[in-house]
Design a protein around this motif. Structure first.
Motif, PDB file in Angstrom:
ATOM      1  N   GLY A 176     -11.309  19.502 -16.453  1.00  0.00           N
ATOM      2  CA  GLY A 176     -10.016  19.872 -15.902  1.00  0.00           C
ATOM      3  C   GLY A 176      -9.444  18.848 -14.959  1.00  0.00           C
ATOM      4  N   ALA A 177     -10.110  17.696 -14.742  1.00  0.00           N
ATOM      5  CA  ALA A 177      -9.569  16.678 -13.843  1.00  0.00           C
ATOM      6  C   ALA A 177      -8.422  15.974 -14.513  1.00  0.00           C
ATOM      7  CB  ALA A 177     -10.669  15.670 -13.487  1.00  0.00           C
ATOM      8  N   PRO A 178      -7.487  15.460 -13.755  1.00  0.00           N
ATOM      9  CA  PRO A 178      -6.342  14.788 -14.330  1.00  0.00           C
ATOM     10  C   PRO A 178      -6.731  13.491 -15.005  1.00  0.00           C
ATOM     11  CG  PRO A 178      -6.337  14.542 -11.961  1.00  0.00           C
ATOM     12  CD  PRO A 178      -7.415  15.505 -12.288  1.00  0.00           C
ATOM     13  N   ALA A 179      -5.929  13.106 -15.980  1.00  0.00           N
ATOM     14  CA  ALA A 179      -6.179  11.858 -16.666  1.00  0.00           C
ATOM     15  C   ALA A 179      -5.852  10.692 -15.764  1.00  0.00           C
ATOM     16  CB  ALA A 179      -5.322  11.792 -17.936  1.00  0.00           C
ATOM     17  N   ALA A 180      -6.235   9.499 -16.199  1.00  0.00           N
ATOM     18  CA  ALA A 180      -6.019   8.310 -15.389  1.00  0.00           C
ATOM     19  C   ALA A 180      -4.542   8.006 -15.244  1.00  0.00           C
ATOM     20  CB  ALA A 180      -6.739   7.125 -16.016  1.00  0.00           C
ATOM     21  N   ALA A 181      -4.217   7.342 -14.163  1.00  0.00           N
ATOM     22  CA  ALA A 181      -2.824   7.008 -13.909  1.00  0.00           C
ATOM     23  C   ALA A 181      -2.353   5.926 -14.868  1.00  0.00           C
ATOM     24  CB  ALA A 181      -2.658   6.536 -12.467  1.00  0.00           C
ATOM     25  N   VAL A 182      -1.078   5.981 -15.183  1.00  0.00           N
ATOM     26  CA  VAL A 182      -0.488   4.967 -16.031  1.00  0.00           C
ATOM     27  C   VAL A 182      -0.040   3.812 -15.155  1.00  0.00           C
ATOM     28  CG1 VAL A 182       1.351   4.458 -17.665  1.00  0.00           C
ATOM     29  CG2 VAL A 182       0.288   6.717 -17.638  1.00  0.00           C
ATOM     30  N   PRO A 183      -0.537   2.572 -15.374  1.00  0.00           N
ATOM     31  CA  PRO A 183      -0.152   1.463 -14.516  1.00  0.00           C
ATOM     32  C   PRO A 183       1.355   1.274 -14.517  1.00  0.00           C
ATOM     33  CG  PRO A 183      -2.030   0.868 -15.914  1.00  0.00           C
ATOM     34  CD  PRO A 183      -1.521   2.192 -16.404  1.00  0.00           C
ATOM     35  N   GLY A 184       1.895   1.096 -13.313  1.00  0.00           N
ATOM     36  CA  GLY A 184       3.318   0.847 -13.178  1.00  0.00           C
ATOM     37  C   GLY A 184       4.177   2.082 -13.238  1.00  0.00           C
ATOM     38  N   ALA A 185       3.543   3.294 -13.450  1.00  0.00           N
ATOM     39  CA  ALA A 185       4.354   4.500 -13.575  1.00  0.00           C
ATOM     40  C   ALA A 185       4.882   4.977 -12.238  1.00  0.00           C
ATOM     41  CB  ALA A 185       3.535   5.610 -14.223  1.00  0.00           C
ATOM     42  N   ASP A 186       4.182   4.639 -11.146  1.00  0.00           N
ATOM     43  CA  ASP A 186       4.571   5.109  -9.816  1.00  0.00           C
ATOM     44  C   ASP A 186       5.446   4.063  -9.143  1.00  0.00           C
ATOM     45  OD1 ASP A 186       4.839   6.148  -7.345  1.00  0.00           O
ATOM     46  OD2 ASP A 186       2.697   6.165  -6.847  1.00  0.00           O
ATOM     47  N   PRO A 187       6.719   4.346  -8.919  1.00  0.00           N
ATOM     48  CA  PRO A 187       7.589   3.349  -8.305  1.00  0.00           C
ATOM     49  C   PRO A 187       7.215   3.029  -6.875  1.00  0.00           C
ATOM     50  CG  PRO A 187       8.710   5.458  -8.463  1.00  0.00           C
ATOM     51  CD  PRO A 187       7.432   5.592  -9.224  1.00  0.00           C
ATOM     52  N   ALA A 188       6.442   3.908  -6.229  1.00  0.00           N
ATOM     53  CA  ALA A 188       6.038   3.652  -4.839  1.00  0.00           C
ATOM     54  C   ALA A 188       4.634   3.061  -4.741  1.00  0.00           C
ATOM     55  CB  ALA A 188       6.095   4.951  -4.039  1.00  0.00           C
ATOM     56  N   SER A 189       4.040   2.656  -5.895  1.00  0.00           N
ATOM     57  CA  SER A 189       2.663   2.171  -5.874  1.00  0.00           C
ATOM     58  C   SER A 189       2.526   0.904  -5.041  1.00  0.00           C
ATOM     59  CB  SER A 189       2.180   1.911  -7.298  1.00  0.00           C
ATOM     60  OG  SER A 189       2.993   0.938  -7.934  1.00  0.00           O
ATOM     61  N   TRP A 190       3.536   0.045  -5.060  1.00  0.00           N
ATOM     62  CA  TRP A 190       3.453  -1.185  -4.255  1.00  0.00           C
ATOM     63  C   TRP A 190       3.394  -0.854  -2.777  1.00  0.00           C
ATOM     64  CZ3 TRP A 190       7.081  -2.257  -0.570  1.00  0.00           C
ATOM     65  CH2 TRP A 190       8.276  -1.540  -0.636  1.00  0.00           C
ATOM     66  N   LEU A 191       4.150   0.172  -2.357  1.00  0.00           N
ATOM     67  CA  LEU A 191       4.125   0.573  -0.954  1.00  0.00           C
ATOM     68  C   LEU A 191       2.776   1.186  -0.605  1.00  0.00           C
ATOM     69  CD1 LEU A 191       5.743   0.756   1.650  1.00  0.00           C
ATOM     70  CD2 LEU A 191       6.591   2.988   0.900  1.00  0.00           C
ATOM     71  N   THR A 192       2.208   1.913  -1.552  1.00  0.00           N
ATOM     72  CA  THR A 192       0.880   2.479  -1.352  1.00  0.00           C
ATOM     73  C   THR A 192      -0.146   1.384  -1.133  1.00  0.00           C
ATOM     74  OG1 THR A 192       1.416   4.407  -2.710  1.00  0.00           O
ATOM     75  CG2 THR A 192      -0.916   3.889  -2.402  1.00  0.00           C
ATOM     76  N   LEU A 193      -0.076   0.344  -1.959  1.00  0.00           N
ATOM     77  CA  LEU A 193      -1.026  -0.764  -1.831  1.00  0.00           C
ATOM     78  C   LEU A 193      -0.836  -1.495  -0.504  1.00  0.00           C
ATOM     79  CD1 LEU A 193      -0.927  -2.208  -5.467  1.00  0.00           C
ATOM     80  CD2 LEU A 193      -2.718  -0.825  -4.408  1.00  0.00           C
ATOM     81  N   VAL A 194       0.411  -1.700  -0.113  1.00  0.00           N
ATOM     82  CA  VAL A 194       0.679  -2.348   1.181  1.00  0.00           C
ATOM     83  C   VAL A 194       0.110  -1.509   2.320  1.00  0.00           C
ATOM     84  CG1 VAL A 194       2.505  -2.982   2.801  1.00  0.00           C
ATOM     85  CG2 VAL A 194       2.704  -3.620   0.401  1.00  0.00           C
ATOM     86  N   ALA A 195       0.319  -0.183   2.242  1.00  0.00           N
ATOM     87  CA  ALA A 195      -0.171   0.699   3.304  1.00  0.00           C
ATOM     88  C   ALA A 195      -1.690   0.678   3.373  1.00  0.00           C
ATOM     89  CB  ALA A 195       0.335   2.120   3.071  1.00  0.00           C
ATOM     90  N   GLN A 196      -2.341   0.711   2.222  1.00  0.00           N
ATOM     91  CA  GLN A 196      -3.808   0.681   2.204  1.00  0.00           C
ATOM     92  C   GLN A 196      -4.331  -0.647   2.726  1.00  0.00           C
ATOM     93  OE1 GLN A 196      -4.403   1.604  -1.922  1.00  0.00           O
ATOM     94  NE2 GLN A 196      -4.466   3.821  -1.572  1.00  0.00           N
ATOM     95  N   ALA A 197      -3.648  -1.748   2.332  1.00  0.00           N
ATOM     96  CA  ALA A 197      -4.064  -3.060   2.814  1.00  0.00           C
ATOM     97  C   ALA A 197      -3.895  -3.167   4.323  1.00  0.00           C
ATOM     98  CB  ALA A 197      -3.264  -4.154   2.106  1.00  0.00           C
ATOM     99  N   TRP A 198      -2.792  -2.606   4.858  1.00  0.00           N
ATOM    100  CA  TRP A 198      -2.577  -2.674   6.297  1.00  0.00           C
ATOM    101  C   TRP A 198      -3.616  -1.843   7.046  1.00  0.00           C
ATOM    102  CZ3 TRP A 198      -1.813  -4.813  10.471  1.00  0.00           C
ATOM    103  CH2 TRP A 198      -1.580  -4.106  11.654  1.00  0.00           C
ATOM    104  N   LEU A 199      -3.970  -0.672   6.521  1.00  0.00           N
ATOM    105  CA  LEU A 199      -4.982   0.144   7.189  1.00  0.00           C
ATOM    106  C   LEU A 199      -6.312  -0.602   7.247  1.00  0.00           C
ATOM    107  CD1 LEU A 199      -5.854   2.767   8.502  1.00  0.00           C
ATOM    108  CD2 LEU A 199      -6.233   3.730   6.223  1.00  0.00           C
ATOM    109  N   LEU A 200      -6.658  -1.281   6.147  1.00  0.00           N
ATOM    110  CA  LEU A 200      -7.888  -2.075   6.143  1.00  0.00           C
ATOM    111  C   LEU A 200      -7.790  -3.221   7.147  1.00  0.00           C
ATOM    112  CD1 LEU A 200     -10.646  -2.788   4.963  1.00  0.00           C
ATOM    113  CD2 LEU A 200      -9.468  -4.070   3.160  1.00  0.00           C
TER     114      LEU A 200
END
Length: 594
Positions: free
Chosen positions: A101-125
């Motif tokens: 019942g777990a969700p399938a894998a994400a489709v690359p590039g499907a999330d328009p905010a994914s770049w912001l997510t990556l920036v946020a994760q990189a900044w937290l690190l």
């Protein structure tokens, strides 16, 4: 997914926003203090600079931590949830089923905010690495001071209080310095013996004055605040100003009532010491702890001190506090905020979920499909509203109170345009009746109930800027819940684990729609229907959410369930009705074998 997990999902992006907000707050604080610096005596006010640091940290925390956003004036930033399940691939008939019942894998590039997510994760690190580096530097500086003290020899200091700092003479080109928050020690370089006796006395008195004024405690707080926000240059500037105020304050107190000749000797000692010393660790208070660029200003104040004006100092302190309060208030009003909405590109693909849990043990009996997607609860929220209404006394019993329909009430269905009591309210999902109950509770009590229920994301703020959380938050607005969270809440209802009266449980169960299956199980459940969301975040008439949640009981056993479907809209049946019929078919076939 629990509310805590949701918070963890959004932590990187919220941390990025908080970092940006504290930079803006730092600029505001520094600008306000720069204006105040023009007033006489501001440079001597330690509290101004330390409160400035505290204000910047408070502005950071008010964005980072969960809080009410009613004071916000700017619109929220609409972003997709950051958990992988929020960007799951479509789960329809053509999609490969996910294991367990777990969700399938994400489709690359499907999330328009994914770049912001990556920036946020990189900044937290990056923040964590920078914070670790800053802490390591503090530890190394303290270790260096401890080692330096260990190489010196203790000097007698007659006439000093029992808890006065231990005086240690060291053979190193340092400035006389005081360090050690719990066990203060005063390091004196051997080259101090080359100064005349009057200069030596004034220099030692300067360091002991730091101890009497508790400057070590002030310094420690300032360093901690700067270390927490190590990336903010304004925190370093404010901490430097705090050190400057400490040095000026000690100069003032040491030289009070001294002759011009003594002042001149003191200034000469300061110049001579600056030529001999190495850099002073930030964890210590040093007689020569100034740079060459500020030396002239300090000497000018030593030679021509400003007269003390206690009343003026109080006025300056009040002005400083007022200015900092204005900066903090502005951060509340203009803070960036997140609109917690799942990514439309993920939620608009057809999907379904079925969850069944044993109420007594909590054992998960079935979990099929995409079950951790948070969506609007729609009319399923009438269950908690009923519990609130009967617990508070707004609702009396199954037939009271009877409320009349009024012009202006929502009237999408013909059944809503009639006088309504609690039984007919839940049977027909009359929106305006639920709104009368929540309005009667008031915003504060309504919010308190939702928090106590731990219901979904617990966000009853409503639409941004409309102040309609009490009447609209569960109607395609801020309040969202997943099927997994629905069964978690319903299990508490079935087991009567919520802090509610027995009357609230009894009457809510009595007025809920019921079905008896052919195999003898009694099913108590509530439907909910709501339009899906388009890519622009607005209602999508071609998609429709359908909910059916509740519990089934037979003998001593109770099974709670939730069914959620997002499918193409069918004119012949509402989404909630379709979800109910599908769930009842499953319950009939599966309850006896679970």
């Amino acid at each position: 997914m629990t509310g805590f997990a949701q918070l963890l999902d959004q932590l990187p992006l919220r941390f990025l926003l908080a970092s940006a907000g504290c930079l803006a707050a730092g600029l505001g604080v520094w600008g306000a203090t720069a204006l105040l610096r023009r007033l006489p005596g501001v440079a001597l006010q330690r509290s101004t600079w330390l409160l400035g640091q505290a204000t910047v940290l408070a502005c950071f925390l008010v964005i980072l931590l969960p809080h009410s956003e009613r004071l916000r004036l700017v619109p929220p930033i609409d972003v997709a949830d950051m958990a992988p399940s929020r960007a799951a691939a479509p789960q329809g008939p053509t999609a490969r089923p996910a294991v367990g019942g777990a969700p399938a894998a994400a489709v690359p590039g499907a999330d328009p905010a994914s770049w912001l997510t990556l920036v946020a994760q990189a900044w937290l690190l990056a923040y964590l690495l920078g914070f670790g580096h800053a802490v390591l530097r503090l530890l190394l500086a303290r270790r260096m001071l401890d080692s330096l003290a260990a190489t010196g020899s203790r000097l007698p200091c007659p006439g000093q209080p029992a808890r006065a700092p231990v005086v240690i003479e060291v053979d190193a080109p340092i400035s006389p310095m005081l360090f050690g928050l719990l066990k203060p020690r005063l390091l004196l370089p051997q080259h101090l013996r080359g100064f005349d006796a009057a200069q030596q006395q004034l220099i030692v008195e300067h360091e002991l004055m730091h101890w009497r004024r508790r400057d070590l405690q002030w310094l420690s707080v300032g360093i901690v605040l700067q270390t927490l926000l190590w990336f903010n240059p304004f925190m370093r500037m404010l901490r430097s100003s705090l050190s400057w105020a400490q040095e000026l304050g000690c100069d003032r107190d040491v030289l009070r009532s001294r002759s011009p000749a003594q002042r001149k000797a003191y200034a000469a000692a300061l110049v001579a010491q600056l030529r001999l010393q190495h850099a002073t660790p930030k964890t210590a208070l040093a007689f020569g702890g100034v740079c060459a660029s500020t030396l002239a200003a300090r000497i000018a104040l030593i030679r021509e001190p400003s007269p003390a004006h206690p009343r003026r100092a109080r006025v300056v302190r009040i002005l400083a506090i007022a200015a900092l309060a204005c900066v903090f208030a502005a951060s509340l009003a203009f803070q960036p905020a997140l609109a917690r909405r799942s990514a439309p590109t993920a939620t608009q693909a057809p999907f379904s979920c079925t969850v069944m849990v044993d109420a007594a043990s909590g054992e998960q009996l079935a979990r099929e499909g995409h079950c951790d997607e948070r969506v609007t609860p729609a009319s399923t929220f009438n269950i908690p509203v009923a519990l609130m209404g009967f617990d508070s006394g707004i609702l009396k019993d199954a037939r009271a109170p009877v409320l009349p329909f009024k012009t202006g009430y929502p009237s999408y269905n013909a059944s809503w345009r009639a006088d309504t009591d609690p039984s007919s309210w839940l049977q027909n999902s009359v929106l305006w009746y639920a709104q009368q109950v929540t309005t009667g509770l008031g915003a504060a009590r309504f919010h308190e109930y939702v928090q106590r229920f731990d219901y979904g994301n617990r966000d009853v703020g409503g639409d941004p800027g409309k102040d309609n959380g009490t009447t609209q938050s569960w109607v395609g607005s801020s309040l969202r819940i997943s099927p997994l969270e629905q069964v978690s809440f319903l299990r508490k209802v079935a087991n009567r684990d919520l802090p509610l009266s027995a009357h609230a449980y009894d009457m809510t169960t009595r007025i809920m729609p019921k079905r008896t299956l052919a195999n003898g199980w009694e099913v108590v459940g509530k439907t909910g229907t709501a339009p899906g969301l388009g890519r622009d975040g607005n209602d999508d008439a071609t998609r429709q959410y359908g909910w059916y949640v509740g519990w089934a009981k037979k003998g001593q056993r109770t099974v709670v369930f939730a069914r959620l479907v997002l499918d193409a809209k069918q004119e012949s049946a509402m989404g909630g009705a379709r979800a109910r019929e599908a769930m009842l078919r499953q319950l009939t076939a599966r309850l006896d074998v679970l």
